[in-house]
Design a protein around this motif. Structure first.
Motif, PDB file in Angstrom:
ATOM      1  N   ARG A  10      23.098 -65.445  33.104  1.00  0.00           N
ATOM      2  CA  ARG A  10      23.376 -66.828  33.510  1.00  0.00           C
ATOM      3  C   ARG A  10      22.181 -67.392  34.278  1.00  0.00           C
ATOM      4  O   ARG A  10      21.740 -66.842  35.281  1.00  0.00           O
ATOM      5  CB  ARG A  10      24.628 -66.910  34.397  1.00  0.00           C
ATOM      6  CG  ARG A  10      25.065 -68.354  34.653  1.00  0.00           C
ATOM      7  CD  ARG A  10      25.501 -68.604  36.074  1.00  0.00           C
ATOM      8  NE  ARG A  10      24.538 -68.217  37.059  1.00  0.00           N
ATOM      9  CZ  ARG A  10      23.507 -68.982  37.468  1.00  0.00           C
ATOM     10  NH1 ARG A  10      23.313 -70.171  36.970  1.00  0.00           N
ATOM     11  NH2 ARG A  10      22.661 -68.534  38.374  1.00  0.00           N
ATOM     12  N   SER A  12      20.471 -71.581  35.061  1.00  0.00           N
ATOM     13  CA  SER A  12      20.704 -73.000  34.794  1.00  0.00           C
ATOM     14  C   SER A  12      19.811 -73.382  33.628  1.00  0.00           C
ATOM     15  O   SER A  12      18.587 -73.256  33.724  1.00  0.00           O
ATOM     16  CB  SER A  12      20.366 -73.836  36.029  1.00  0.00           C
ATOM     17  OG  SER A  12      21.279 -73.536  37.064  1.00  0.00           O
ATOM     18  N   ARG A  14      18.462 -76.196  30.874  1.00  0.00           N
ATOM     19  CA  ARG A  14      18.278 -77.659  30.894  1.00  0.00           C
ATOM     20  C   ARG A  14      17.707 -78.162  29.575  1.00  0.00           C
ATOM     21  O   ARG A  14      16.755 -78.943  29.554  1.00  0.00           O
ATOM     22  CB  ARG A  14      17.402 -78.045  32.090  1.00  0.00           C
ATOM     23  CG  ARG A  14      18.027 -77.668  33.439  1.00  0.00           C
ATOM     24  CD  ARG A  14      17.133 -78.038  34.600  1.00  0.00           C
ATOM     25  NE  ARG A  14      17.723 -77.723  35.899  1.00  0.00           N
ATOM     26  CZ  ARG A  14      17.604 -76.525  36.502  1.00  0.00           C
ATOM     27  NH1 ARG A  14      16.941 -75.538  35.918  1.00  0.00           N
ATOM     28  NH2 ARG A  14      18.138 -76.329  37.693  1.00  0.00           N
ATOM     29  N   ASN A 118      18.851 -85.234  34.054  1.00  0.00           N
ATOM     30  CA  ASN A 118      20.187 -84.952  34.591  1.00  0.00           C
ATOM     31  C   ASN A 118      21.235 -85.866  33.973  1.00  0.00           C
ATOM     32  O   ASN A 118      22.326 -85.431  33.614  1.00  0.00           O
ATOM     33  CB  ASN A 118      20.199 -85.165  36.104  1.00  0.00           C
ATOM     34  CG  ASN A 118      19.691 -83.952  36.861  1.00  0.00           C
ATOM     35  OD1 ASN A 118      20.385 -82.948  36.959  1.00  0.00           O
ATOM     36  ND2 ASN A 118      18.467 -84.041  37.362  1.00  0.00           N
ATOM     37  N   SER A 169      23.974 -83.899  40.755  1.00  0.00           N
ATOM     38  CA  SER A 169      23.397 -85.217  40.431  1.00  0.00           C
ATOM     39  C   SER A 169      24.403 -86.135  39.743  1.00  0.00           C
ATOM     40  O   SER A 169      24.534 -87.307  40.113  1.00  0.00           O
ATOM     41  CB  SER A 169      22.155 -85.041  39.554  1.00  0.00           C
ATOM     42  OG  SER A 169      22.411 -84.127  38.508  1.00  0.00           O
ATOM     43  N   ARG A 211      15.197 -64.500  43.737  1.00  0.00           N
ATOM     44  CA  ARG A 211      16.144 -64.304  44.830  1.00  0.00           C
ATOM     45  C   ARG A 211      15.489 -63.455  45.902  1.00  0.00           C
ATOM     46  O   ARG A 211      14.643 -62.598  45.595  1.00  0.00           O
ATOM     47  CB  ARG A 211      17.423 -63.591  44.350  1.00  0.00           C
ATOM     48  CG  ARG A 211      18.221 -64.362  43.322  1.00  0.00           C
ATOM     49  CD  ARG A 211      18.816 -65.652  43.880  1.00  0.00           C
ATOM     50  NE  ARG A 211      19.718 -66.297  42.920  1.00  0.00           N
ATOM     51  CZ  ARG A 211      19.338 -67.179  41.984  1.00  0.00           C
ATOM     52  NH1 ARG A 211      18.069 -67.531  41.872  1.00  0.00           N
ATOM     53  NH2 ARG A 211      20.233 -67.704  41.169  1.00  0.00           N
TER      54      ARG A 211
END
Ligand SMILES: Cc1cc2nc3c(=O)[nH]c(=O)nc-3n(C[C@H](O)[C@H](O)[C@H](O)COP(=O)(O)O)c2cc1C
Length: 222
Positions: A10, A12, A14, A118, A169, A211
């Motif tokens: 997983r 994000s 786009r 977005n 957003s 991370r």
């Protein structure tokens, strides 16, 4: 997939292809997400899933609002301001995205384009809007519940080979979303989630955020 592989798969994403997720898979994923825990099992999430024409109609309205620079009126405060190490991480992820989108800091047009992506839902054929009712005085706990629901949902999608991008957003135009979907004003929009099959040719999808190491975030006692 192994559970740890699902968690690591997983990201994000786009950039999406137009191919829609079939209805049965959609229902299975959203049913699975309902098993997320919540304070006192209140299950405060109210989710609206838009596909195909419904998604396109919303996309056009949102793009028009953003292009006209209509003022944001999010149901929940959104300053987007961080400081210290949190700001460093925010900047790092923004610069990382721009790099993969071919955007430079000194190019305002490209920066505006990146932001506008977005409101185009990154071309996704689906978007989910996650609402909560205004009858919960404890907003922090409510936000925690929605976070658990959303992550369960995104992991279920990852397991099914579907990419997603959580989006604060798109919650900046809650009245537009409520009007288009006929949702009562007692329901407040917490976030959106664009999703679909990943467009491998879109370089934005090559972004991998980092991370902090375990020692920096987690203390163990015995
Ligand atoms: C609640 C929430 C809201 C977010 N809103 C946006 C958004 O509006 N636009 C966007 O491009 N990414 C958004 N993100 C994605 C984060 O930037 C991303 O999760 C973070 O950089 C970590 O990267 P990863 O998801 O690829 O692991 C959001 C993430 C969360 C959890």
């Amino acid at each position: 997939m192994e559970f740890s592989d699902v968690v690591r798969a997983r990201h994000s994403y786009r950039g999406f292809t137009p191919k829609q997720v079939d209805e049965q898979t959609l229902r299975e994923i959203f049913e699975l997400a309902n098993w997320a825990p919540s304070n006192c099992n209140v299950q405060p999430w109210h989710v609206h899933v838009l596909s195909g024409d419904a998604c396109d109609r919303m996309r056009e309205k949102m793009k028009a609002a953003a292009a006209a620079e209509e003022p944001f009126n999010p149901d929940f405060p959104w300053e987007g301001k961080f400081s210290g190490e949190y700001k460093e991480r925010q900047i790092c992820s923004a610069l990382g995205l721009w790099e993969h989108q071919g955007v430079t800091r000194d190019n305002p047009e490209k920066r505006a384009w990146s932001w506008m992506r977005n409101f185009e839902f990154f071309d996704a054929p689906h978007i989910a809007f996650i609402f909560v009712t205004d009858q919960f005085p404890e907003l922090v706990r409510l936000a925690g519940d929605v976070g658990m629901y959303s992550q369960t949902l995104m992991l279920a999608m990852a397991d099914a080979g579907i990419g997603s991008c959580p989006q604060t957003s798109v919650s900046c135009y809650p009245d537009l979303v409520r009007k288009e979907l006929g949702v009562d004003s007692h329901y407040k929009l917490m976030m959106g989630l664009s999703f679909g099959y990943i467009d491998e040719a879109d370089s934005a999808n090559n972004l991998r955020t980092e991370r902090d190491p375990l020692e920096a975030t987690t203390s163990f006692y015995s």
